[in-house]
Design an enzyme around this catalytic site. Structure first.
Site, PDB file in Angstrom:
ATOM      1  N   GLU A  71       0.860  -1.193   0.000  1.00 39.76           N
ATOM      2  CA  GLU A  71       0.000   0.000   0.000  1.00 39.76           C
ATOM      3  C   GLU A  71       0.889   1.233   0.000  1.00 39.76           C
ATOM      4  O   GLU A  71       1.794   1.356   0.827  1.00 39.76           O
ATOM      5  CB  GLU A  71      -0.927   0.016   1.225  1.00 39.76           C
ATOM      6  CG  GLU A  71      -1.829   1.250   1.176  1.00 39.76           C
ATOM      7  CD  GLU A  71      -2.903   1.302   2.266  1.00 39.76           C
ATOM      8  OE1 GLU A  71      -3.012   0.362   3.063  1.00 39.76           O
ATOM      9  OE2 GLU A  71      -3.624   2.329   2.272  1.00 39.76           O
ATOM     10  N   GLU A  96       4.693   5.032   3.866  1.00 39.84           N
ATOM     11  CA  GLU A  96       4.118   6.314   4.287  1.00 39.84           C
ATOM     12  C   GLU A  96       5.291   7.221   4.662  1.00 39.84           C
ATOM     13  O   GLU A  96       6.324   6.736   5.110  1.00 39.84           O
ATOM     14  CB  GLU A  96       3.151   6.093   5.469  1.00 39.84           C
ATOM     15  CG  GLU A  96       2.511   7.326   6.074  1.00 39.84           C
ATOM     16  CD  GLU A  96       1.861   8.262   5.055  1.00 39.84           C
ATOM     17  OE1 GLU A  96       0.898   7.885   4.371  1.00 39.84           O
ATOM     18  OE2 GLU A  96       2.350   9.399   4.932  1.00 39.84           O
ATOM     19  N   ASP A 123       9.290   7.089   0.476  1.00 38.78           N
ATOM     20  CA  ASP A 123       8.528   7.264  -0.759  1.00 38.78           C
ATOM     21  C   ASP A 123       8.222   5.868  -1.317  1.00 38.78           C
ATOM     22  O   ASP A 123       9.132   5.088  -1.628  1.00 38.78           O
ATOM     23  CB  ASP A 123       9.411   8.064  -1.723  1.00 38.78           C
ATOM     24  CG  ASP A 123       8.767   8.276  -3.084  1.00 38.78           C
ATOM     25  OD1 ASP A 123       7.698   7.693  -3.355  1.00 38.78           O
ATOM     26  OD2 ASP A 123       9.358   9.027  -3.879  1.00 38.78           O
ATOM     27  N   ASP A 146      -2.893  11.952  -2.761  1.00 40.30           N
ATOM     28  CA  ASP A 146      -3.054  13.416  -2.788  1.00 40.30           C
ATOM     29  C   ASP A 146      -3.415  13.874  -4.194  1.00 40.30           C
ATOM     30  O   ASP A 146      -2.766  13.481  -5.168  1.00 40.30           O
ATOM     31  CB  ASP A 146      -1.758  14.071  -2.319  1.00 40.30           C
ATOM     32  CG  ASP A 146      -1.433  13.670  -0.886  1.00 40.30           C
ATOM     33  OD1 ASP A 146      -2.230  13.989   0.013  1.00 40.30           O
ATOM     34  OD2 ASP A 146      -0.404  13.003  -0.674  1.00 40.30           O
ATOM     35  N   THR A 216     -12.169   6.029   5.407  1.00 34.07           N
ATOM     36  CA  THR A 216     -11.232   6.881   6.140  1.00 34.07           C
ATOM     37  C   THR A 216     -11.759   8.308   6.087  1.00 34.07           C
ATOM     38  O   THR A 216     -12.726   8.601   5.383  1.00 34.07           O
ATOM     39  CB  THR A 216      -9.821   6.837   5.532  1.00 34.07           C
ATOM     40  OG1 THR A 216      -9.880   7.391   4.217  1.00 34.07           O
ATOM     41  CG2 THR A 216      -9.289   5.418   5.485  1.00 34.07           C
ATOM     42  N   TYR A 218     -10.779  10.755   4.577  1.00 34.85           N
ATOM     43  CA  TYR A 218     -10.761  11.364   3.237  1.00 34.85           C
ATOM     44  C   TYR A 218     -12.030  11.023   2.472  1.00 34.85           C
ATOM     45  O   TYR A 218     -12.629  11.864   1.812  1.00 34.85           O
ATOM     46  CB  TYR A 218      -9.520  10.914   2.462  1.00 34.85           C
ATOM     47  CG  TYR A 218      -8.278  11.412   3.128  1.00 34.85           C
ATOM     48  CD1 TYR A 218      -7.858  12.732   2.956  1.00 34.85           C
ATOM     49  CD2 TYR A 218      -7.540  10.592   3.984  1.00 34.85           C
ATOM     50  CE1 TYR A 218      -6.736  13.209   3.616  1.00 34.85           C
ATOM     51  CE2 TYR A 218      -6.428  11.065   4.643  1.00 34.85           C
ATOM     52  CZ  TYR A 218      -6.027  12.370   4.452  1.00 34.85           C
ATOM     53  OH  TYR A 218      -4.929  12.858   5.121  1.00 34.85           O
ATOM     54  N   GLU A 219     -12.460   9.764   2.583  1.00 38.47           N
ATOM     55  CA  GLU A 219     -13.684   9.357   1.907  1.00 38.47           C
ATOM     56  C   GLU A 219     -14.898  10.047   2.538  1.00 38.47           C
ATOM     57  O   GLU A 219     -15.767  10.572   1.835  1.00 38.47           O
ATOM     58  CB  GLU A 219     -13.831   7.829   1.982  1.00 38.47           C
ATOM     59  CG  GLU A 219     -15.044   7.330   1.228  1.00 38.47           C
ATOM     60  CD  GLU A 219     -14.955   5.846   0.865  1.00 38.47           C
ATOM     61  OE1 GLU A 219     -14.095   5.138   1.409  1.00 38.47           O
ATOM     62  OE2 GLU A 219     -15.753   5.427   0.021  1.00 38.47           O
TER      63      GLU A 219
HETATM   64  C1  LIG Z   1      -4.690  11.912   1.267  1.00 38.73           C
HETATM   65  S1  LIG Z   1      -3.766  10.842   2.281  1.00 38.73           S
HETATM   66  C2  LIG Z   1      -4.667   9.307   2.202  1.00 38.73           C
HETATM   67  C3  LIG Z   1      -4.250   8.353   3.281  1.00 38.73           C
HETATM   68  C4  LIG Z   1      -4.944   6.978   3.277  1.00 38.73           C
HETATM   69  N1  LIG Z   1      -4.655   6.231   2.071  1.00 38.73           N
HETATM   70  C5  LIG Z   1      -6.423   7.101   3.496  1.00 38.73           C
HETATM   71  O1  LIG Z   1      -7.192   6.779   2.573  1.00 38.73           O
HETATM   72  O2  LIG Z   1      -6.807   7.534   4.592  1.00 38.73           O
HETATM   73  C6  LIG Z   1      -2.370  10.501   1.251  1.00 38.73           C
HETATM   74  C7  LIG Z   1      -1.215   9.923   2.068  1.00 38.73           C
HETATM   75  O3  LIG Z   1      -0.225   9.468   1.170  1.00 38.73           O
HETATM   76  C8  LIG Z   1       1.061   9.788   1.687  1.00 38.73           C
HETATM   77  N2  LIG Z   1       1.939   9.787   0.509  1.00 38.73           N
HETATM   78  C9  LIG Z   1       1.834  10.562  -0.591  1.00 38.73           C
HETATM   79  N3  LIG Z   1       2.737  10.212  -1.502  1.00 38.73           N
HETATM   80  C10 LIG Z   1       3.435   9.160  -0.978  1.00 38.73           C
HETATM   81  C11 LIG Z   1       4.498   8.356  -1.447  1.00 38.73           C
HETATM   82  N4  LIG Z   1       5.032   8.553  -2.665  1.00 38.73           N
HETATM   83  N5  LIG Z   1       4.974   7.395  -0.652  1.00 38.73           N
HETATM   84  C12 LIG Z   1       4.450   7.186   0.582  1.00 38.73           C
HETATM   85  N6  LIG Z   1       3.432   7.916   1.090  1.00 38.73           N
HETATM   86  C13 LIG Z   1       2.927   8.898   0.304  1.00 38.73           C
HETATM   87  C14 LIG Z   1       0.849  11.115   2.385  1.00 38.73           C
HETATM   88  O4  LIG Z   1       1.827  11.351   3.377  1.00 38.73           O
HETATM   89  C15 LIG Z   1      -0.546  10.905   2.982  1.00 38.73           C
HETATM   90  O5  LIG Z   1      -0.464  10.322   4.271  1.00 38.73           O
END
Ligand SMILES: C[S@@+](CC[C@H](N)C(=O)[O-])C[C@H]1O[C@@H](n2cnc3c(N)ncnc32)[C@H](O)[C@@H]1O
Length: 236
Positions: A71, A96, A123, A146, A216, A218-219
């Site tokens: 994930e 994350e 990343d 994002d 979550t 966000y949804e």
């Molecule tokens: C909008 S949040 C959604 C989090 C989760 N998937 C949810 O649905 O609640 C996006 C997350 O992705 C992480 N993120 C963005 N780009 C990433 C990457 N390339 N590698 C790891 N984490 C990343 C951000 O730090 C953030 O916590």
């Protein structure tokens, strides 16, 4: 040469590195549960980058050979923990970059005493490139990545042709990519990119909501604002 060294390095990342104080329960989880859940990996020049290296031996990490799911952007770990609980015979790796979110995930994993999940503070694109073998993943999940709304920021979106080619390479034949977003323009852009990728849409357009994905914030936020949530599911 280390496999993957010839692949282009992506200098535009899909996140902004933020620092924030952890709340007391996150501090406790960070102190008590990094072992065994948070993997220490050789880093590149940035705190979120991964040094070019041979892929990790995941059966050694988990102490068994099992199907693997990655994930990317695991956030507070709700989906990661739900997947790990629902599939005890599968191992899950979450990437994350935000430490307080990782701490929340550590707390949830420890509370459920899960043994089939690990977190990497990195990343996820670099993680996939350097830590995961080709043809090895049963699934890749990226839920509510994002959206990077401004046109000049679209290059930061996770779902890009280059990253989808990487997903296709790391998935095993038959493996699934599942993504979801509540932003219609990003959903349409994702579908366009994925339709042009080596992966095949499992459904004619949108996928049904992935039932295993917990709601979550966000949804919930997207729905409360009147937006539609779009799921996509593509098969290697
Ligand atoms: C909008 S949040 C959604 C989090 C989760 N998937 C949810 O649905 O609640 C996006 C997350 O992705 C992480 N993120 C963005 N780009 C990433 C990457 N390339 N590698 C790891 N984490 C990343 C951000 O730090 C953030 O916590």
């Amino acid at each position: 040469m280390v496999k993957g060294a010839a692949s282009p390095q992506r200098d535009v990342v899909s996140f902004v590195r933020r620092s924030a104080r952890m709340n007391p329960s996150q501090q406790r989880a960070w102190r008590d549960h990094r072992m065994p859940y948070l993997l220490d990996i050789p880093r590149g020049p940035m705190s979120t980058s991964v040094a070019p290296q041979e892929p990790l031996d995941w059966p050694e990490v988990f102490g068994r050979t099992a199907p693997l799911i990655v994930e990317i952007g695991a956030g507070n770990g709700d989906s990661l923990v739900a997947t790990a609980e629902a599939h005890p015979d599968t191992d899950i790796i979450g990437f994350e970059v935000f430490e307080p979110s990782i701490a929340s995930t550590l707390g949830k994993l420890a509370a459920q005493r899960l043994t089939n999940a690990r977190i990497v503070l990195a990343d996820g694109v670099q993680g996939l490139r350097w830590l995961v073998r080709p043809d090895s993943l049963d699934a890749v999940h990226a839920f509510f990545p994002d959206p990077w709304h401004k046109s000049r920021h679209h290059k930061r979106r996770l779902i890009s042709p280059e990253v989808c080619a990487l997903f296709a390479d790391r998935l095993r034949p038959g493996g699934l990519l599942r993504v979801a977003t509540d932003w219609e323009d990003y959903a349409l852009a994702m579908r366009e990119v994925l339709d042009a990728s080596p992966l095949t849409n499992e459904f004619s357009r949108w996928a049904p909501r992935f039932e295993e994905r917990p709601m979550t914030k966000y949804e919930v936020r997207g729905i409360a604002a009147g937006r539609t949530v779009y799921d996509l599911c593509y098969r290697r």
